[in-house]
Design a protein around this motif. Structure first.
Motif, PDB file in Angstrom:
ATOM      1  N   UNK A 191      -1.727   9.021   2.936  1.00 21.50           N
ATOM      2  CA  UNK A 191      -2.301   9.549   2.313  1.00 21.50           C
ATOM      3  C   UNK A 191      -2.377  10.313   1.967  1.00 21.50           C
ATOM      4  N   UNK A 192      -2.096  11.124   0.465  1.00 22.41           N
ATOM      5  CA  UNK A 192      -1.772  12.337   0.068  1.00 22.41           C
ATOM      6  C   UNK A 192      -0.625  12.813  -0.355  1.00 22.41           C
ATOM      7  N   UNK A 211       8.363  14.915  -5.269  1.00 21.99           N
ATOM      8  CA  UNK A 211       7.788  14.968  -3.901  1.00 21.99           C
ATOM      9  C   UNK A 211       6.849  15.471  -4.298  1.00 21.99           C
ATOM     10  N   UNK A 212       4.696  14.790  -4.025  1.00 20.10           N
ATOM     11  CA  UNK A 212       3.593  15.634  -3.858  1.00 20.10           C
ATOM     12  C   UNK A 212       3.196  15.261  -2.719  1.00 20.10           C
ATOM     13  N   UNK A 213       2.356  16.471  -2.532  1.00 21.37           N
ATOM     14  CA  UNK A 213       1.493  16.630  -1.452  1.00 21.37           C
ATOM     15  C   UNK A 213       0.365  17.242  -1.545  1.00 21.37           C
ATOM     16  N   UNK A 214      -0.938  15.970  -1.700  1.00 21.21           N
ATOM     17  CA  UNK A 214      -2.229  16.599  -1.503  1.00 21.21           C
ATOM     18  C   UNK A 214      -3.256  17.004  -0.054  1.00 21.21           C
ATOM     19  N   UNK A 219       0.692  -0.931  -0.580  1.00 21.04           N
ATOM     20  CA  UNK A 219      -0.313  -0.340  -0.027  1.00 21.04           C
ATOM     21  C   UNK A 219       0.911   1.246   0.220  1.00 21.04           C
ATOM     22  N   UNK A 220       2.020   1.374   0.562  1.00 22.40           N
ATOM     23  CA  UNK A 220       2.938   2.430   0.179  1.00 22.40           C
ATOM     24  C   UNK A 220       4.074   2.730  -0.536  1.00 22.40           C
ATOM     25  N   UNK A 227      -5.649  21.041  -2.882  1.00 20.66           N
ATOM     26  CA  UNK A 227      -4.432  22.122  -2.669  1.00 20.66           C
ATOM     27  C   UNK A 227      -2.891  21.155  -3.007  1.00 20.66           C
ATOM     28  N   UNK A 228      -2.388  21.339  -3.930  1.00 26.06           N
ATOM     29  CA  UNK A 228      -1.553  20.467  -4.408  1.00 26.06           C
ATOM     30  C   UNK A 228       0.435  21.196  -3.752  1.00 26.06           C
TER      31      UNK A 228
END
Length: 751
Positions: A652-653, A688-691, A590-591, A700-701
């Motif tokens: 998550x995100x 890197x990406x963070x939602x 899952x990761x 917001x991303x």
């Protein structure tokens, strides 16, 4: 034709009730019409005996930090990308299976995009186009029949964004190294009255570039309006791009790149550099040197596109789609020329103070003004689930003007008003018609046949930039058959095999830039054999493909360019590309997820004749010295291209991806000389990406892309040439260094 395109835009339906609730089922039906009717005629699917890779909107968005589209495609099998400015903004290039952009067919909604004369694709003219793309299919090899220039290495089939079900707005911003800045605004109405939708985008990108003065100032927009009927869909797209890019296409001399002081001095002396140019060469950084120093040494181009797309479901078994298109392009590049001879511009000498002057410093502009328009269509008939027919084709016309102006001269009295020192024209009519049939005689077998006829009429007239008279009138008739079969081993896997033939006409430069003493270029023939295996389950998607591409009269880059940065090509009788491509994605947990691909190949010419010019004591061309090489590698064709990506999602995100790309040695000409090559390189990137969500904001991303995080020093492109003078051979190598560690930071807001 221009009036017709404008009329179609004016007739596009207007919104009347923005508050009405959309019928999502109707919206879904419209999406099916657009995707399955318009796109299926030129795309491959899991039943096709074709080697392909799909990029979804999500994948494109994750990698879109404002770099040109080739850099977003860099993670796919067998792809090598390069950037003149060194950082992916401005002039960029792509090769697939070692084939350059002129051999990669590009369509946008099934409409040809390749330039008709050079057959190349100039992504700098469509900045931030990735922000308006729904998905992309990359077909390697010949692929399926499509519109436009022949595919001799691959095809890029691009579908622009679909309408959103609900109203939306987006703000996308990027800032990074070399003062790179991207600002994008996107808006959409959603579905209005269950029938209409409107979408728009406005973008700008600016960057100083890694190379000295290699700055870019790029602007673009995309507008789309659609009528969604019960059984049909009409969509009108209008998009445009403008670019101003400081020229960085001369590359860095080898002596400068290697910091060889003695070599730099020898280069200065044999090229008669002025004191100012010599000082620039000595004092610039080894990897960022740019020979151009004139303030307005820029490339300037504007391109407007108009598309009217129509699709209709005529019955349970019959569907139709067609498109009208028009592209208007114009632009110039400006150059400062020191001590230019008047005779090189068809001008008389000037008398100053009783003395005849033969030379003058001057500024010139070389213009291209072109129009491209036509019609594409496809009719699909499926009388049974096991049988499918498609009849499609296109007719397109290109009209281009090439001319040169002198905008300033130190001694200008001999230059008439509105003077063009050369005027050339190109006219190209391109007609094709194809028929496809897919037949499944039994449940686990799918057969296909795809037959295309293509006629190309190409005329070149007037004078070229060397004041040489042009008079070429060429007509080509091509028959391009394709046959294949897919066997479904089970619900998860299949094997396929295909044979395809393609023919391709020479480019404009193959005629106008013909090397002295060589015969006129001939059309090329390619026979392509593909054999592959595909597997897919819930965690693993994998594919393996063996290919053999066998050429007759392939037009090969010699590795050298002329003073105008035009690359020389010449026909070779017998050549081939053979290899294996591997592509896999595996969800470890899952990761964690792993994506990887590999391309291993042999790219050979049976017998290559290299022609080196020999000059006499007055440096006039005395002749060509021919040398034959047996089975050398084809220029710019690495034997190994590897990519790997490890994706980590701790919660998550948040997602982090480490990407690694390896490209083996590439020779810059076809002599397989170790002294004329690009060294292998391994480049690592971190993404890197963070939602997350905020009050009043849907999404917001925050993104960060660190390119070349281990600071690899490498060159992704170059050129070489040699000449004989007084019995000695001199070879000049030039390279295009790419940036070391650099970053791009993005902030994207969706409302």
């Amino acid at each position: 034709m221009k009036r017709l395109a404008i009329a179609l835009i004016v007739l596009a339906p207007f919104a009347v009730n923005a508050q009405s609730k959309p019928d999502l089922k109707k919206r879904k039906d419209s999406a099916v019409v657009l995707n399955e009717i318009i796109i299926q005629s030129t795309r491959a699917n899991d039943k096709s005996a074709t080697t392909y890779r799909n990029l979804s909107k999500t994948e494109i968005e994750q990698n879109n930090f404002g770099q040109d589209l080739p850099f977003i495609l860099n993670n796919t099998p067998g792809v090598v990308v390069t950037s003149d400015a060194g950082a992916g903004v401005g002039y960029t290039g792509i090769r697939i299976r070692g084939s350059d952009a002129s051999r990669v067919n590009v369509t946008i909604n099934g409409i040809p995009y390749n330039d008709s004369e050079s057959q190349g694709t100039f992504w700098v003219n469509m900045p931030d186009f990735a922000s308006s793309v729904e998905n992309i299919q990359i077909q390697r090899g010949i692929g399926t029949s499509t519109n436009g220039a022949g595919a001799f290495g691959g095809s890029l089939n691009i579908q622009t964004s679909l309408s959103s079900e609900l109203p939306y707005a987006e703000l996308n911003n990027t800032f990074g190294s070399f003062n790179t800045l991207k600002n994008t605004v996107k808006v959409g109405t959603g579905l209005i009255n269950d029938k209409f939708s409107f979408d728009g985008r406005l973008s700008r990108i600016k960057s100083d570039g890694f190379i000295d003065r290699a700055a870019s100032d790029l602007k673009s927009y995309f507008l789309s309006g659609a009528y969604h009927g019960k059984n049909d869909l009409l969509r009108v797209n209008v998009f445009a791009g403008s670019e101003q890019t400081y020229q960085a296409w001369n590359g860095v001399p080898e002596a400068k790149l290697r910091n060889d002081a003695a070599g730099i001095q020898a280069y200065i002396e044999r090229n008669y550099l002025s004191e100012a140019d010599a000082a620039n060469l000595r004092n610039s950084s080894n990897r960022t040197y740019n020979s151009f120093t004139y303030d307005d040494q820029t490339d300037n181009y504007w391109q407007n596109h108009y598309q009217a797309l129509y699709a209709r479901q005529l019955g349970d078994n019959l569907s139709f789609n067609a498109a009208l298109h028009y592209t208007d392009g114009r632009g110039y590049f400006e150059e400062f020329k020191a001590s230019a001879g008047f005779d090189n511009y068809g001008l008389p000498n000037v008398t100053v103070g009783g003395t005849e002057v033969e030379e003058s410093d001057l500024v010139r502009r070389r213009w291209l003004d072109n129009d491209f328009y036509g019609l594409t269509y496809a009719l699909n008939y499926q009388p049974a689930s096991s049988l499918n027919f498609t009849l499609g084709g296109a007719y397109n016309e290109y009209r281009g003007k090439h001319f040169g102006e002198i905008t300033w001269a130190q001694f200008a009295s001999s230059i008439p008003e509105n003077f063009h020192y050369y005027d050339g024209k190109g006219s190209k009519d391109d007609f094709n018609i194809y028929g496809k049939v897919n037949f499944s005689p039994v449940e686990k077998l799918s057969l296909f046949a795809d037959l295309q006829y293509r006629n190309v009429g190409y005329r070149i007239s007037g004078t070229d930039k060397n004041l040489k008279t042009l008079n070429f009138d060429n007509n080509y008739n091509f028959f391009n058959p394709k046959l294949g079969a897919t066997v479904f081993l089970n619900a998860q896997s299949n094997v396929y095999a295909s044979f395809s033939r393609a023919n391709k006409e020479p480019n404009r430069d193959d005629f106008t830039n013909l090397k002295a003493g060589l015969p006129l270029p001939k059309a090329e023939i390619l026979n392509d054999v593909e054999l592959g295996y595909r597997f897919k389950n819930e965690r693993l998607t994998a594919g393996a493909n063996l290919y053999g591409m066998f050429y007759k009269d392939q037009l090969i880059f010699t590795g050298e360019i002329n003073e105008f940065s035009d690359a020389y090509r010449q026909n070779v009788d017998d050549s081939y590309r053979m290899g294996i491509e591997l592509d896999a994605s595996y969800v470890l947990s899952s990761r964690f997820a792993l994506n990887a691909n590999a391309a291993f190949s042999r790219n050979k010419i049976k017998d290559y004749v290299d022609y080196v010019p020999e000059y006499d004591d007055n440096f006039d061309l005395a002749g060509l010295v021919a040398t034959t090489y047996e089975r050398p590698d084809i220029a710019f064709s690495p034997n190994t291209v590897l990519f790997g990506e490890l994706v980590y999602k701790p919660f998550k995100g948040l997602a982090a991806a480490w990407q690694a790309k390896y490209v083996s040695d590439q020779f810059m000409d076809n002599t397989q000389n170790e002294n004329r090559k690009l060294d292998a390189y391994l480049v690592n990137n971190l993404r890197l990406g963070y939602d997350f969500k905020l009050s009043g904001i849907k999404s917001v991303n925050i993104g960060l892309l660190v390119n070349n995080i281990l600071d690899e020093r490498y060159e992704s492109n170059g050129y070489t040439y040699s000449f004989l003078y007084q019995g000695l051979t001199t070879t000049e190598n030039f390279y295009f260094p790419q940036a070391g560690t650099n970053f791009l930071f993005s902030l994207n807001l969706k409302f």
